[in-house]
Design an enzyme around this catalytic site. Structure first.
Site, mmCIF file in Angstrom:
data_model
loop_
_atom_site.group_PDB
_atom_site.id
_atom_site.type_symbol
_atom_site.label_atom_id
_atom_site.label_comp_id
_atom_site.label_asym_id
_atom_site.label_seq_id
_atom_site.Cartn_x
_atom_site.Cartn_y
_atom_site.Cartn_z
ATOM 1 N N GLN A 1 0.825 -1.213 0.000
ATOM 2 C CA GLN A 1 0.000 0.000 0.000
ATOM 3 C C GLN A 1 0.862 1.267 0.000
ATOM 4 O O GLN A 1 0.471 2.283 -0.586
ATOM 5 C CB GLN A 1 -0.895 -0.023 1.251
ATOM 6 C CG GLN A 1 -2.079 0.927 1.199
ATOM 7 C CD GLN A 1 -3.286 0.355 0.472
ATOM 8 O OE1 GLN A 1 -3.657 -0.788 0.702
ATOM 9 N NE2 GLN A 1 -3.893 1.146 -0.391
ATOM 10 N N LYS B 1 -2.709 -0.784 6.675
ATOM 11 C CA LYS B 1 -3.700 -1.816 6.367
ATOM 12 C C LYS B 1 -4.148 -2.437 7.675
ATOM 13 O O LYS B 1 -3.411 -2.417 8.669
ATOM 14 C CB LYS B 1 -3.072 -2.898 5.474
ATOM 15 C CG LYS B 1 -4.065 -3.771 4.763
ATOM 16 C CD LYS B 1 -4.606 -3.145 3.491
ATOM 17 C CE LYS B 1 -5.747 -3.957 2.924
ATOM 18 N NZ LYS B 1 -6.195 -3.485 1.620
ATOM 19 N N GLY C 1 -12.510 -0.251 2.974
ATOM 20 C CA GLY C 1 -12.876 -1.667 2.855
ATOM 21 C C GLY C 1 -11.809 -2.495 2.154
ATOM 22 O O GLY C 1 -10.831 -1.979 1.632
ATOM 23 N N ASP C 2 -12.007 -3.799 2.180
ATOM 24 C CA ASP C 2 -11.177 -4.765 1.450
ATOM 25 C C ASP C 2 -12.008 -6.049 1.450
ATOM 26 O O ASP C 2 -13.239 -5.986 1.614
ATOM 27 C CB ASP C 2 -9.807 -4.952 2.147
ATOM 28 C CG ASP C 2 -8.819 -5.766 1.296
ATOM 29 O OD1 ASP C 2 -8.230 -5.215 0.375
ATOM 30 O OD2 ASP C 2 -8.643 -6.983 1.559
HETATM 31 P P1 NDP Z 1 -14.751 -8.991 -1.721
HETATM 32 O O1 NDP Z 1 -14.826 -9.540 -0.363
HETATM 33 O O2 NDP Z 1 -15.803 -8.072 -2.197
HETATM 34 O O3 NDP Z 1 -14.626 -10.168 -2.788
HETATM 35 C C1 NDP Z 1 -13.609 -11.093 -2.738
HETATM 36 C C2 NDP Z 1 -13.855 -12.146 -3.796
HETATM 37 O O4 NDP Z 1 -12.708 -12.986 -3.876
HETATM 38 C C3 NDP Z 1 -15.023 -13.039 -3.480
HETATM 39 O O5 NDP Z 1 -15.600 -13.493 -4.675
HETATM 40 C C4 NDP Z 1 -14.360 -14.182 -2.718
HETATM 41 O O6 NDP Z 1 -15.083 -15.411 -2.763
HETATM 42 C C5 NDP Z 1 -13.048 -14.311 -3.440
HETATM 43 N N1 NDP Z 1 -12.034 -14.804 -2.504
HETATM 44 C C6 NDP Z 1 -11.584 -14.186 -1.395
HETATM 45 N N2 NDP Z 1 -10.689 -14.930 -0.746
HETATM 46 C C7 NDP Z 1 -10.567 -16.045 -1.466
HETATM 47 C C8 NDP Z 1 -9.792 -17.200 -1.326
HETATM 48 N N3 NDP Z 1 -8.940 -17.360 -0.274
HETATM 49 N N4 NDP Z 1 -9.911 -18.160 -2.272
HETATM 50 C C9 NDP Z 1 -10.754 -17.989 -3.329
HETATM 51 N N5 NDP Z 1 -11.518 -16.913 -3.508
HETATM 52 C C10 NDP Z 1 -11.433 -15.964 -2.600
HETATM 53 O O7 NDP Z 1 -13.307 -8.278 -1.802
HETATM 54 P P2 NDP Z 1 -12.785 -7.219 -2.842
HETATM 55 O O8 NDP Z 1 -13.407 -7.435 -4.158
HETATM 56 O O9 NDP Z 1 -12.877 -5.881 -2.205
HETATM 57 O O10 NDP Z 1 -11.226 -7.577 -2.910
HETATM 58 C C11 NDP Z 1 -10.681 -8.479 -3.855
HETATM 59 C C12 NDP Z 1 -9.194 -8.226 -4.005
HETATM 60 O O11 NDP Z 1 -8.969 -6.884 -4.436
HETATM 61 C C13 NDP Z 1 -8.364 -8.391 -2.734
HETATM 62 O O12 NDP Z 1 -7.085 -8.879 -3.077
HETATM 63 C C14 NDP Z 1 -8.230 -6.960 -2.233
HETATM 64 O O13 NDP Z 1 -7.108 -6.794 -1.395
HETATM 65 C C15 NDP Z 1 -8.056 -6.234 -3.560
HETATM 66 N N6 NDP Z 1 -8.332 -4.806 -3.532
HETATM 67 C C16 NDP Z 1 -9.561 -4.337 -3.142
HETATM 68 C C17 NDP Z 1 -9.807 -2.985 -3.164
HETATM 69 C C18 NDP Z 1 -11.157 -2.441 -2.864
HETATM 70 O O14 NDP Z 1 -11.358 -1.252 -3.112
HETATM 71 N N7 NDP Z 1 -12.108 -3.219 -2.387
HETATM 72 C C19 NDP Z 1 -8.746 -2.013 -3.505
HETATM 73 C C20 NDP Z 1 -7.533 -2.626 -3.995
HETATM 74 C C21 NDP Z 1 -7.342 -3.973 -3.973
HETATM 75 P P3 NDP Z 1 -15.904 -15.888 -1.465
HETATM 76 O O15 NDP Z 1 -17.013 -14.899 -1.326
HETATM 77 O O16 NDP Z 1 -16.330 -17.262 -1.794
HETATM 78 O O17 NDP Z 1 -14.917 -15.819 -0.321
#
Ligand code: NDP
Length: 449
Positions: free
Chosen positions: A115, A130, A169-170
């Site tokens: 980050q 974070k 969020g994350d």
């Molecule tokens: P969400 O919780 O909204 O979605 C995460 C998605 O990834 C879900 O579909 C989830 O499936 C899947 N997932 C999570 N962990 C696992 C795992 N261990 N194995 C397989 N699938 C997994 O999170 P975000 O969309 O916010 O975040 C996704 C990624 O983007 C992360 O790496 C985060 O750090 C990164 N990110 C997010 C930002 C943001 O603004 N939100 C900014 C920059 C980066 P399930 O529901 O089945 O767990």
């Protein structure tokens, strides 16, 4: 096979391994940066003399605390939460909170470390931090989520502030959780400080386009990488892993730009929909009903759901990993390359393993690392802070335009820096060096901090 480090950098790396035992993801994130910044130390020896790398790799502050809460049946649960305030040379600590059972210090530190550079790349005045917890929100009622968030904030609030630390969020933390966290902060402090959290609802100080920003940004970055190659997303077939916040809005922007996304996933399996993902249906399942992805295939018979499938086996022109760290390994990368994939833009943080990255770079795939490609989320959070500070609220179009411009600038900075340091087209080198230099210069100016 890993890239050899210079003697000095290897010494620093070994010391980091010793001081941070068992934190595998943190080691991986540090190693990736160290593998690229050798030439910077040759050009600017004062950075090594001033031990800037050693300082950047040690968080300014790490907070670990207990979060007790009660479920709907009256049973008591104890979770552990973290806030790692990594570097504030460029501004208040800024970075999301993650709720997932896999969370431990090593994951929060890898995210916080990346980050720092990502936030520097945005050009906005934000430092790196974070946080998160090993709390598993899956299957929990709204009331349970609320009680957990309130308990967490009861400790966290004393470490936050508009000029100190501003979470967002994350994974597992979206608009609902940010709302509960903000409500509890307000209650504890008796202050309506909009600027202490971003990702808020639009009806109480949030920014338009923040929800969309990370996914849209990763696609804007992909578009810029293709432009350099005199190409575009129009008519291309893509894969987007995950089906959460980042994945959904990455799919939306791909569709708006004329690409067809044929597969997405969650931790239970993969959806393949040859006619293209039905976004309205996906949003309904994930954002409203909060169900598993298999519900998509039940509602759309032509789609196929593969339990525990591997999304990277689906042939495509481009792929956007938008789920989680290390979700795409060397074997997956080779499969993608063999199937003709020409572009990767990371919506998630560190989704590709070091082996996968090497395969992409060797195959001359346009590879956009998360630090640069997913910086649109935090950049728009900084825009939310701007709106809060001036008590203003911008239109969706204006905010999206600002996001687009920021992503173009990040791409340009990374592209030019890679060329300047002798590795044209290598965005890993470009992003790491450009981010590192911005933070280092600020740290040097401030003396021994
Ligand atoms: P969400 O919780 O909204 O979605 C995460 C998605 O990834 C879900 O579909 C989830 O499936 C899947 N997932 C999570 N962990 C696992 C795992 N261990 N194995 C397989 N699938 C997994 O999170 P975000 O969309 O916010 O975040 C996704 C990624 O983007 C992360 O790496 C985060 O750090 C990164 N990110 C997010 C930002 C943001 O603004 N939100 C900014 C920059 C980066 P399930 O529901 O089945 O767990």
């Amino acid at each position: 096979m890993t890239v050899r480090l210079s003697e000095k950098l290897e010494f620093i790396y070994q010391d980091i391994l010793k001081r941070n035992p068992g934190e595998q993801e943190f080691h991986q994130a540090v190693r990736e940066v160290l593998e690229t910044i050798g030439p910077v130390l040759v050009k600017y020896p004062e950075l090594a003399e001033q031990k800037i790398i050693e300082r950047i790799c040690e968080p300014e502050r790490q907070i670990i605390f207990r979060v007790p809460w009660m479920d709907d049946k009256g049973e008591i649960h104890i979770n552990r939460a973290f806030r790692v305030q990594f570097n504030s040379a460029l501004g208040p600590y800024k970075g999301g909170m993650r709720f997932h059972p896999s969370v431990y210090l090593g994951i929060i530190k890898f995210l916080g470390f990346e980050q720092i550079f990502k936030n520097a790349l945005t050009g906005m005045p934000i430092g790196g931090g974070k946080g998160g917890s090993d709390f598993d929100p899956k299957g929990r009622s709204d009331a349970e989520i609320m009680r957990f968030c309130q308990s967490l904030m009861t400790e966290l609030y004393r470490h936050l502030g508009e000029y100190t630390d501003v979470p967002a969020g994350d994974i597992g933390v979206g608009g609902r959780e940010v709302g509960y966290l903000f409500g509890q902060y307000k209650r504890l402090t008796n202050r309506y400080e909009s600027g202490i959290l971003t990702g808020k609802g639009i009806h109480y100080g949030g920014s338009r386009a923040r929800t969309e920003a990370t996914g849209y940004g990763a696609v804007f970055f992909a578009e810029e990488m293709l432009k350099v190659r005199q190409d575009s997303l129009e008519g291309k077939i893509g894969l987007v892993s995950g089906s959460g916040n980042v994945a959904i809005y990455a799919i939306e922007k791909c569709q708006q730009l004329g690409a067809k996304v044929v597969a997405c996933s969650d931790s239970s399996g993969v959806i393949y929909d040859e006619q293209g993902i039905d976004l309205a249906l996906l949003k309904e399942i994930k954002e409203v009903r909060r169900e598993r992805l298999s519900a998509y295939a039940q509602a759309r018979p032509q789609a196929r759901f593969t339990k525990e499938g591997n999304i990277w086996q689906v042939p495509c022109d481009f792929a956007l990993p938008c789920a989680t760290q290390n979700e795409l390994n060397g074997k997956d990368a080779q499969t993608l390359v063999n199937n003709g994939c020409k572009l990767i833009s990371e919506g998630a943080n560190m989704p590709c393993t070091p082996e996968a990255i090497r395969i992409f770079l060797e195959a001359k795939v346009a590879y956009g690392p998360g630090k640069a490609a997913n910086a649109g989320g935090v950049a728009t959070s900084a825009l939310e802070m701007q709106q809060n500070a001036s008590r203003d609220s911008w239109s969706f179009n204006h905010t999206e335009q600002r996001l687009h411009e920021i992503m173009r600038n990040i791409h340009k900075d990374c592209y030019e820096t890679a060329a300047e340091f002798g590795d044209p087209g290598n965005y890993v080198v470009g992003a790491n060096i450009c981010g590192f230099l911005k933070v280092s210069r600020a740290m040097l100016s401030m003396g021994l901090i």
